[in-house]
Motif scaffolding. Structure first.
Motif, PDB file in Angstrom:
ATOM      1  N   ASP A 122       0.835  -1.192   0.000  1.00  0.00           N
ATOM      2  CA  ASP A 122       0.000   0.000   0.000  1.00  0.00           C
ATOM      3  C   ASP A 122       0.876   1.251   0.000  1.00  0.00           C
ATOM      4  O   ASP A 122       1.721   1.413   0.876  1.00  0.00           O
ATOM      5  N   PRO A 123       0.677   2.163  -0.957  1.00  0.00           N
ATOM      6  CA  PRO A 123       1.556   3.335  -1.044  1.00  0.00           C
ATOM      7  C   PRO A 123       1.429   4.272   0.154  1.00  0.00           C
ATOM      8  O   PRO A 123       2.427   4.840   0.610  1.00  0.00           O
ATOM      9  N   VAL A 124       0.214   4.448   0.680  1.00  0.00           N
ATOM     10  CA  VAL A 124       0.026   5.360   1.807  1.00  0.00           C
ATOM     11  C   VAL A 124       0.736   4.838   3.042  1.00  0.00           C
ATOM     12  O   VAL A 124       1.427   5.588   3.756  1.00  0.00           O
ATOM     13  N   VAL A 125       0.582   3.559   3.329  1.00  0.00           N
ATOM     14  CA  VAL A 125       1.199   2.979   4.524  1.00  0.00           C
ATOM     15  C   VAL A 125       2.716   3.072   4.431  1.00  0.00           C
ATOM     16  O   VAL A 125       3.399   3.426   5.411  1.00  0.00           O
ATOM     17  N   ASN A 126       3.262   2.782   3.271  1.00  0.00           N
ATOM     18  CA  ASN A 126       4.717   2.880   3.102  1.00  0.00           C
ATOM     19  C   ASN A 126       5.196   4.330   3.199  1.00  0.00           C
ATOM     20  O   ASN A 126       6.257   4.609   3.765  1.00  0.00           O
ATOM     21  N   ASP A 127       4.415   5.254   2.662  1.00  0.00           N
ATOM     22  CA  ASP A 127       4.751   6.677   2.772  1.00  0.00           C
ATOM     23  C   ASP A 127       4.769   7.107   4.235  1.00  0.00           C
ATOM     24  O   ASP A 127       5.687   7.812   4.689  1.00  0.00           O
ATOM     25  N   ARG A 130      17.950   7.121   5.889  1.00  0.00           N
ATOM     26  CA  ARG A 130      18.157   6.243   4.727  1.00  0.00           C
ATOM     27  C   ARG A 130      16.969   5.294   4.564  1.00  0.00           C
ATOM     28  O   ARG A 130      16.487   5.070   3.449  1.00  0.00           O
ATOM     29  N   GLU A 131      16.494   4.758   5.665  1.00  0.00           N
ATOM     30  CA  GLU A 131      15.333   3.862   5.610  1.00  0.00           C
ATOM     31  C   GLU A 131      14.085   4.637   5.188  1.00  0.00           C
ATOM     32  O   GLU A 131      13.208   4.092   4.497  1.00  0.00           O
ATOM     33  N   ALA A 132      13.993   5.905   5.615  1.00  0.00           N
ATOM     34  CA  ALA A 132      12.848   6.727   5.224  1.00  0.00           C
ATOM     35  C   ALA A 132      12.802   6.884   3.704  1.00  0.00           C
ATOM     36  O   ALA A 132      11.750   6.726   3.072  1.00  0.00           O
ATOM     37  N   ARG A 174      10.534   5.590  -1.664  1.00  0.00           N
ATOM     38  CA  ARG A 174      10.698   5.030  -3.022  1.00  0.00           C
ATOM     39  C   ARG A 174       9.756   3.835  -3.224  1.00  0.00           C
ATOM     40  O   ARG A 174       9.195   3.654  -4.315  1.00  0.00           O
ATOM     41  N   ARG A 175       9.611   3.031  -2.196  1.00  0.00           N
ATOM     42  CA  ARG A 175       8.650   1.917  -2.281  1.00  0.00           C
ATOM     43  C   ARG A 175       7.235   2.447  -2.508  1.00  0.00           C
ATOM     44  O   ARG A 175       6.480   1.918  -3.339  1.00  0.00           O
ATOM     45  N   LEU A 188       2.620   3.148  -5.954  1.00  0.00           N
ATOM     46  CA  LEU A 188       1.645   4.115  -6.441  1.00  0.00           C
ATOM     47  C   LEU A 188       1.475   4.014  -7.954  1.00  0.00           C
ATOM     48  O   LEU A 188       0.380   4.228  -8.490  1.00  0.00           O
ATOM     49  N   ALA A 189       2.542   3.632  -8.636  1.00  0.00           N
ATOM     50  CA  ALA A 189       2.481   3.517 -10.097  1.00  0.00           C
ATOM     51  C   ALA A 189       1.515   2.422 -10.539  1.00  0.00           C
ATOM     52  O   ALA A 189       0.995   2.455 -11.660  1.00  0.00           O
ATOM     53  N   PHE A 190       1.260   1.444  -9.639  1.00  0.00           N
ATOM     54  CA  PHE A 190       0.386   0.329 -10.003  1.00  0.00           C
ATOM     55  C   PHE A 190      -0.958   0.393  -9.287  1.00  0.00           C
ATOM     56  O   PHE A 190      -1.745  -0.538  -9.371  1.00  0.00           O
ATOM     57  N   THR A 191      -1.228   1.491  -8.584  1.00  0.00           N
ATOM     58  CA  THR A 191      -2.475   1.628  -7.854  1.00  0.00           C
ATOM     59  C   THR A 191      -3.527   2.263  -8.750  1.00  0.00           C
ATOM     60  O   THR A 191      -3.320   3.351  -9.277  1.00  0.00           O
ATOM     61  N   GLN A 192      -4.649   1.571  -8.899  1.00  0.00           N
ATOM     62  CA  GLN A 192      -5.712   2.071  -9.770  1.00  0.00           C
ATOM     63  C   GLN A 192      -6.888   2.638  -8.988  1.00  0.00           C
ATOM     64  O   GLN A 192      -7.825   3.159  -9.568  1.00  0.00           O
ATOM     65  N   THR A 193      -6.839   2.526  -7.665  1.00  0.00           N
ATOM     66  CA  THR A 193      -7.908   3.068  -6.846  1.00  0.00           C
ATOM     67  C   THR A 193      -7.493   4.411  -6.263  1.00  0.00           C
ATOM     68  O   THR A 193      -6.317   4.773  -6.285  1.00  0.00           O
TER      69      THR A 193
END
Length: 572
Positions: A501-506, A519-521, A526-527, A532-537
C-alpha cells in the motif's frame, strides 16, 4: 448441518475436466489448447466453440466430448450438451456432467419411467441426488406409492433425513395432499432444509391451502422477524385479505425435480464449494424451471464470482419488471455493469430503479455507493440522505448509511457534517472499527481532538488487530502526538499487513525520518512511489510530495508547506 461436508464431497467427486488430449495435428492441438485456455478463464462460450472445433477433427474423443459438455452446461445450453452426453455414455464412459444433461433430457421428454428405472450405480449423478430424482420420477410415472416409499427408503442415509423429508413434503403438496405435507413440517421432520426462505414460503403456502392463513402469517413473521421485502409483502397482503395462496414452490413433478438440483446447488454454495460445479446444478435447475427466480439469482451470482459478468447480466435481465424480485435482479445487474467498467450504465439502471422502486432504501443506498465510487460525492450524499429517510427509526443498519454519507461529506470538505454522521453511526454501533478508524484518522489529519482520536483508533485496533489500515492510523496518531518510537512499532506492523500500500509505506517513511532513520525513510518513500504507479484506486498518497521528500527530506518539505518543524510541532 454437519452432514453438508460429506454431501458436498460426494457431489463434486468426479466432476473433473477431461485428461489432456494428445496432439494429433496442429489444428486439433490448437483448438484443444484454445478451448482449455478459455475454460480456465471461465469463458464458456469460447471454450464450447473451440472444443466443438476440436471434436470436428476427432469426433470419437470422449475427453473432448466431456469438455464440450461441461462448457455447454455452464452456459445453460442443455440441448447442445445432450447429444454429446449421450455419446459419452454410449462409449461406456462414466461422467457426472453427462448424466446431469441426460437427466434433464429425460425430464424434457417426460420419460419419467426411464428416469426412475435408471441404474444409479452406473448411470447416476451422485447417491443423494439420484435418490431424490428417482422418488420424484416415480411420482411422475404415476407410481405414487413407490415414489413416497423411495423418499422413506433414503431418509435414514447419513445427513439426508432433513432434506429428504422436505422434498417428501413438497411432493405431497404437489399431489394436493396438503395435510400430510403439513404434518411433516409440524413434526419438524424437514429440519434445516425447511428453515430456508423457500422452505418457509412452501409451508406458508401449504398452510394457506389448508385454510390456516393466520398460522401462515405467524410462520412468516416469526421467521423473518418483521424484516420483509416485496415478495413477502405481497404474500402477507394476500394472507391478511383472507385469500388462498397457490402452491408455487413445486407445483409439478418437473418443478420438484428442478428443486432437487436447486437444493444441492444451494448446499454446495453454502459450503463454499467450487463455484463452477455449483453452477452446473444451478443451470440444470434453471433449465427445468425457467421461472425459478432463486435459481436464476444464484446462477447470476455464481457467474459474477467466476468473472463472467456479461453472462450474469443476461440472467438478471430475464427477471420480469412485475416480479417481486425485479429490484434484486436490477441491483445485481448494476453491480455486474460496474465490474465490467460500465459505471454510467449502472447508474442509469439505478436511476430507473429509484423511479420504479423508489420506496426501497437499498435502491438509494446502492445508487449512493455507485456515485461515490465515481467521485460524484454530492450526488452520493443526496442518495444516502434519501435512503436514511426511508430507513425506519431504530433500524440498526442505519449506521452504515451515516458512515457512507460521512465519507462523501469528508471528501467535499464538509468536516462538520462528516463528523456528525460518523458520530451518528457510532451512536448506533459504538464499536464499529471502520467508523472509529475513519473518524479518528480524520481528526488526526485535522490535528484536533487528538486524545479522543487516539482512543477511537486504539479501540478500532483492539477490534481489528490485523487490519493494516487501522494499525496505520494508530501509528499516524502516535506520530502526530510526537510519540515517534511508538509510531515506528505500529507503522512497521502496518507495512507487514499491507506491504504494497503506497500510503502505509509513505507514512512509515515519515516516521523513520522523525526518529532519524533517514536512509530507511527514503527507501520507504521510493517503495511508496513504486506501488503508487500500479495503484488504480483512489489514494491520498501524493507522488510529487513523495518525490520532493526523497529529494530534500521531510523537514524541508514541511518548511516549504509552512508547517512547523517536526520537533517543535510535537513539543520536543
Amino acid at each position: 448441518m454437519r452432514f453438508f461436508l460429506s454431501t458436498v464431497s460426494a457431489l463434486t467427486l468426479g466432476l473433473s475436466l477431461a485428461v489432456s488430449l494428445p496432439a494429433q495435428a496442429n489444428s486439433l492441438a490448437g483448438a484443444y489448447l484454445a478451448g482449455r485456455n478459455a475454460a480456465v478463464r471461465n469463458d464458456y462460450a469460447i471454450a464450447a466453440q473451440y472444443f466443438s472445433q476440436a471434436l470436428a477433427r476427432d469426433p470419437g474423443n470422449a475427453g473432448l466430448m466431456e469438455d464440450a459438455t461441461l462448457a455447454y452446461l455452464a452456459l445453460g445450453n442443455i440441448r447442445q450438451a445432450l447429444p454429446l452426453a449421450r455419446a459419452i455414455v454410449d462409449l461406456g464412459q462414466r461422467s457426472q456432467p453427462a448424466r446431469m444433461a441426460i437427466t434433464a433430457g429425460l425430464v424434457d421428454e417426460k420419460n419419467y419411467a426411464a428416469l426412475a428405472a435408471r441404474e444409479v450405480e452406473t448411470d447416476g449423478i451422485s447417491p443423494w441426488v439420484d435418490g431424490l430424482v428417482r422418488a420424484w420420477a416415480l411420482i411422475g410415472a404415476d407410481e405414487v406409492d413407490a415414489g413416497l416409499a423411495q423418499f422413506d427408503g433414503i431418509s435414514d442415509e447419513s445427513g439426508m433425513k432433513g432434506i429428504v423429508s422436505y422434498h417428501k413434503a413438497l411432493a405431497l403438496a404437489t399431489l394436493g395432499r396438503y395435510g400430510e405435507a403439513e404434518a411433516l413440517f409440524e413434526a419438524d421432520a424437514p429440519g434445516a432444509a425447511a428453515r430456508t426462505r423457500r422452505g418457509v414460503l412452501a409451508r406458508a403456502e401449504i398452510l394457506s391451502q389448508l385454510g390456516r392463513n393466520e398460522d401462515a402469517l405467524k410462520e412468516i413473521r416469526d421467521t423473518f422477524a418483521g424484516s420483509t421485502d416485496s415478495e413477502l409483502d405481497a404474500l402477507i397482503a394476500v394472507l391478511e385479505a383472507g385469500e388462498t395462496l397457490p402452491f408455487t414452490q413445486a407445483p409439478t413433478v418437473r418443478a420438484g425435480l428442478a428443486e432437487v438440483f436447486y437444493t444441492f446447488a444451494a448446499l454446495l454454495r453454502a459450503e463454499q464449494s467450487n463455484d463452477y460445479y455449483t453452477l452446473l446444478y444451478a443451470r440444470v435447475a434453471r433449465h427445468l424451471r425457467p421461472d425459478h427466480i432463486d435459481a436464476l439469482l444464484l446462477t447470476a451470482t455464481l457467474l459474477e464470482d467466476l468473472g463472467q459478468h456479461q453472462l450474469a447480466i443476461e440472467e438478471y435481465r430475464a427477471v420480469a419488471a412485475g416480479d417481486p424480485a425485479y429490484h434484486v435482479a436490477e441491483l445485481g445487474r448494476a453491480a455486474a455493469l460496474r465490474r465490467l467498467g460500465k459505471a454510467d450504465q449502472a447508474i442509469e439502471v439505478l436511476d430507473q430503479l429509484t423511479r420504479s422502486h423508489g420506496d426501497l432504501a437499498v435502491v438509494h443506498s446502492t445508487l449512493g455507493d455507485t456515485l461515490r465510487g465515481e467521485g460524484d460525492d454530492a450526488g452520493a450524499i443526496a442518495a444516502y440522505t434519501r435512503a436514511l429517510e426511508l430507513t425506519p427509526d431504530g433500524d440498526s443498519r442505519a449506521w452504515f448509511l451515516h458512515f457512507s454519507r460521512g465519507i462523501s461529506e469528508s471528501r467535499t470538505d464538509d468536516s462538520v457534517a462528516a463528523e456528525a454522521d460518523f458520530r451518528a453511526a457510532l451512536a448506533i454501533n459504538p464499536d464499529q472499527p471502520q467508523v472509529l478508524n475513519y473518524l479518528g484518522y480524520s481528526l488526526v489529519e485535522e490535528e484536533r481532538k487528538l486524545d479522543e482520536a487516539l482512543d477511537m483508533i486504539e479501540r478500532a485496533v483492539a477490534t481489528s488487530p490485523n487490519s493494516g489500515y487501522i494499525v496505520d492510523s494508530l501509528g499516524w496518531v502516535y506520530y502526530r502526538l510526537g510519540r515517534y518510537d511508538e509510531a515506528v512499532v505500529q507503522m512497521e506492523r502496518a507495512v507487514e499487513l499491507e506491504a504494497v500500500d503506497p500510503v502505509v509505506n509513505d507514512h512509515l517513511g515519515d516516521v523513520y525520518w522523525a526518529v532519524g532513520r533517514k536512509r530507511e525513510a527514503q527507501f520507504q518513500w521510493r517503495r511508496a512511489l513504486s506501488f503508487l504507479a500500479f495503484t488504480q484506486t483512489d489514494t491520498e498518497a501524493e507522488p510529487d510530495r513523495i518525490r520532493r521528500k526523497i529529494e530534500v527530506g521531510l523537514d524541508q518539505v514541511l518548511s516549504e508547506e509552512g508547517a512547523a518543524p517536526l520537533k517543535v510541532a510535537n513539543g520536543d
